[in-house]
Enzyme design. Structure first.
Site, short mmCIF file in Angstrom:
data_model
loop_
_atom_site.label_atom_id
_atom_site.label_comp_id
_atom_site.label_asym_id
_atom_site.label_seq_id
_atom_site.Cartn_x
_atom_site.Cartn_y
_atom_site.Cartn_z
N ASP A 36 0.83 -1.23 0.00
CA ASP A 36 0.00 0.00 0.00
C ASP A 36 0.86 1.27 0.00
O ASP A 36 0.33 2.37 0.16
CB ASP A 36 -0.95 0.01 1.20
CG ASP A 36 -0.21 0.09 2.52
OD1 ASP A 36 1.05 0.08 2.50
OD2 ASP A 36 -0.86 0.16 3.57
N ARG A 97 10.69 25.47 -6.26
CA ARG A 97 10.29 26.26 -7.43
C ARG A 97 8.99 27.02 -7.20
O ARG A 97 8.78 28.07 -7.77
CB ARG A 97 10.14 25.35 -8.65
CG ARG A 97 11.48 24.89 -9.19
CD ARG A 97 11.34 23.70 -10.09
NE ARG A 97 11.58 24.02 -11.47
CZ ARG A 97 11.74 23.10 -12.42
NH1 ARG A 97 11.66 21.83 -12.13
NH2 ARG A 97 11.95 23.45 -13.65
N GLN A 98 8.09 26.46 -6.38
CA GLN A 98 6.80 27.14 -6.14
C GLN A 98 7.00 28.11 -4.98
O GLN A 98 6.71 27.81 -3.82
CB GLN A 98 5.73 26.09 -5.81
CG GLN A 98 4.33 26.65 -5.64
CD GLN A 98 3.58 26.85 -6.96
OE1 GLN A 98 3.93 26.24 -7.97
NE2 GLN A 98 2.58 27.70 -6.96
N HIS A 130 16.84 25.60 -6.53
CA HIS A 130 16.24 26.40 -7.60
C HIS A 130 15.45 27.55 -6.98
O HIS A 130 14.23 27.50 -6.86
CB HIS A 130 15.35 25.50 -8.46
CG HIS A 130 15.05 26.10 -9.78
ND1 HIS A 130 15.79 25.85 -10.91
CD2 HIS A 130 14.11 26.99 -10.17
CE1 HIS A 130 15.31 26.53 -11.92
NE2 HIS A 130 14.28 27.24 -11.50
N ASP A 172 19.40 29.27 -20.71
CA ASP A 172 18.53 30.42 -20.44
C ASP A 172 19.32 31.42 -19.60
O ASP A 172 20.44 31.13 -19.14
CB ASP A 172 17.21 30.00 -19.76
CG ASP A 172 17.41 29.28 -18.45
OD1 ASP A 172 18.50 29.39 -17.85
OD2 ASP A 172 16.47 28.59 -18.00
N LYS A 195 15.23 32.06 -23.01
CA LYS A 195 14.22 30.99 -23.05
C LYS A 195 12.86 31.57 -22.70
O LYS A 195 12.74 32.38 -21.79
CB LYS A 195 14.58 29.89 -22.04
CG LYS A 195 13.54 28.78 -21.94
CD LYS A 195 14.03 27.63 -21.05
CE LYS A 195 13.87 27.94 -19.59
NZ LYS A 195 14.36 26.85 -18.73
N ASP A 221 23.63 23.80 -16.99
CA ASP A 221 22.40 24.23 -16.32
C ASP A 221 22.36 23.61 -14.92
O ASP A 221 23.11 22.69 -14.62
CB ASP A 221 21.16 23.80 -17.13
CG ASP A 221 19.98 24.75 -16.94
OD1 ASP A 221 20.04 25.63 -16.05
OD2 ASP A 221 18.99 24.62 -17.67
O1 LIG Z 1 14.50 19.96 -18.48
P1 LIG Z 1 13.40 20.96 -18.38
O2 LIG Z 1 12.08 20.31 -18.09
O3 LIG Z 1 13.34 21.89 -19.54
O4 LIG Z 1 13.66 21.82 -17.08
C1 LIG Z 1 14.91 22.32 -16.77
C2 LIG Z 1 14.89 23.81 -16.74
O5 LIG Z 1 13.92 24.23 -15.76
C3 LIG Z 1 14.49 25.18 -14.91
O6 LIG Z 1 14.27 26.46 -15.35
P2 LIG Z 1 12.79 27.01 -15.61
O7 LIG Z 1 12.33 26.65 -16.97
O8 LIG Z 1 11.94 26.66 -14.45
O9 LIG Z 1 13.12 28.52 -15.73
P3 LIG Z 1 12.74 29.66 -14.81
O10 LIG Z 1 13.55 29.33 -13.59
O11 LIG Z 1 13.23 30.86 -15.51
O12 LIG Z 1 11.27 29.55 -14.65
C4 LIG Z 1 15.97 24.86 -14.92
O13 LIG Z 1 16.76 25.96 -14.56
C5 LIG Z 1 16.22 24.37 -16.31
O14 LIG Z 1 16.62 25.40 -17.17
#
Ligand SMILES: O=P(O)(O)OC[C@H]1O[C@H](OP(=O)(O)OP(=O)(O)O)[C@H](O)[C@@H]1O
Length: 301
Positions: A36, A97-98, A130, A172, A195, A221
């Site tokens: 479970d 991230r959130q 992140h 990016d 990006k 990255d």
């Molecule tokens: O392999 P993927 O699924 O493409 O994710 C990886 C990417 O996501 C994150 O950035 P994000 O796109 O969240 O950028 P942000 O921090 O500017 O929102 C991270 O820094 C990578 O560049």
């Protein structure tokens, strides 16, 4: 009793490398998952008074939902056995991230998960969390000992050995912080793409105003998840005349078919640190984590 390091068998390799670099005994927490999906954990301590006063828990928080429960169980159990200091080394930290509610009603998981870790642990050490709109990890994990290290210097060593003369590019603008560090350490040229993210697996990439024709390019990255960011950048670079594109990331999440997506874009080699145990691991973070851990163990009380 000397501090000891607790880890789980699926992360034995990076955990033991850290234990060796930091001069700690490494011990395994046994784990059984019931049908479970409940977990049963077994600590390596069985007798009264055999738990060290200071315990380091190594758990990287990819696949975080189950691992956060493991941390709750291990940290609370360690304290109930008499551990006075419990330190977390989580080379990859999840739920960072959130950091705001993008839509009304969304839960700001960064603050809640950060608060949860701060309650369980006296110190948290991680690598390239992140963080977007905040600058310091202690804004997410309150307390004196929230330490964010970077994988970029180790990736720089690797890239300098594998591709001397390469052009370092971030896929990016956020990645500029890592390529800039790596370029400072290696003297390599660097830049960053732009990006726009349209969805979880849908990004558009624009190249910087740099001549990439005939260049070996290494994309750096913090994390590769779906792989579409790296794949999109690699496609653009090869179209623009780059002779090769390789990839170096700190966190090898590589969800689902990410490696296939990256390979299909024309990327040659994929290298990662061992922050997340993965077949692409090409350089260990152990010496960097060990230094930070030794410093923390001198301070936490
Ligand atoms: O392999 P993927 O699924 O493409 O994710 C990886 C990417 O996501 C994150 O950035 P994000 O796109 O969240 O950028 P942000 O921090 O500017 O929102 C991270 O820094 C990578 O560049």
């Amino acid at each position: 009793m000397s501090p000891e390091l607790l880890h789980f068998s699926d992360e034995a390799a990076p955990a033991r490398r850290l234990a060796e670099a930091a001069g700690l005994i490494a011990r395994v927490v046994e784990r059984h998952r019931f049908p479970d999906e409940e977990l049963k954990l077994r600590m390596p301590f069985t007798a009264a008074n055999d738990t060290p006063e200071t315990l380091v828990v190594f758990r990287s928080l990819d696949r975080p939902n189950e691992k956060l429960v493991e941390l709750l169980l291990v940290a609370r159990d360690a304290r109930s056995r008499g551990a006075r200091r419990v330190v977390l080394v989580a080379p990859y930290l999840a739920y960072m991230r959130q950091d705001i509610a993008f839509q009304p009603g969304e839960i700001v998981s960064q603050t809640i998960v950060g608060g949860f870790l701060a309650e369980l642990f006296d110190a948290v050490i991680t690598v390239d969390p992140h963080l977007h709109r905040i600058e310091r990890l202690d804004q997410a994990i309150p307390g004196e000992h929230a330490i964010a290290l970077s994988g970029a210097p180790r990736l720089a060593e690797l890239i300098a050995a594998k591709r001397p003369g390469a052009l370092l590019l971030g896929p990016d603008e956020e990645a500029l912080q890592w390529v800039r560090q790596a370029a400072a350490a290696t003297g390599l040229d660097y830049g960053a793409c732009r990006k726009v993210r349209h969805g979880d697996r849908d990004v558009s990439i624009a190249l910087p105003a740099l001549d990439v024709e005939g260049r070996q390019v290494v994309l750096m990255d913090d994390v590769a998840s779906s792989g579409h960011t790296l794949a999109g950048a690699a496609r653009r670079l090869l179209e623009a005349g780059a002779v090769s594109v390789d990839v170096a990331v700190t966190h090898a999440l590589f969800a689902d078919d990410a490696l296939a997506v990256i390979a299909a874009s024309g990327v040659g080699e994929v290298w990662s640190t061992d922050c997340i145990a993965h077949a692409s691991n090409a350089i260990t973070m152990a010496p960097v984590l060990a230094r930070a851990l030794q410093d923390v163990l001198k301070c936490v009380d």
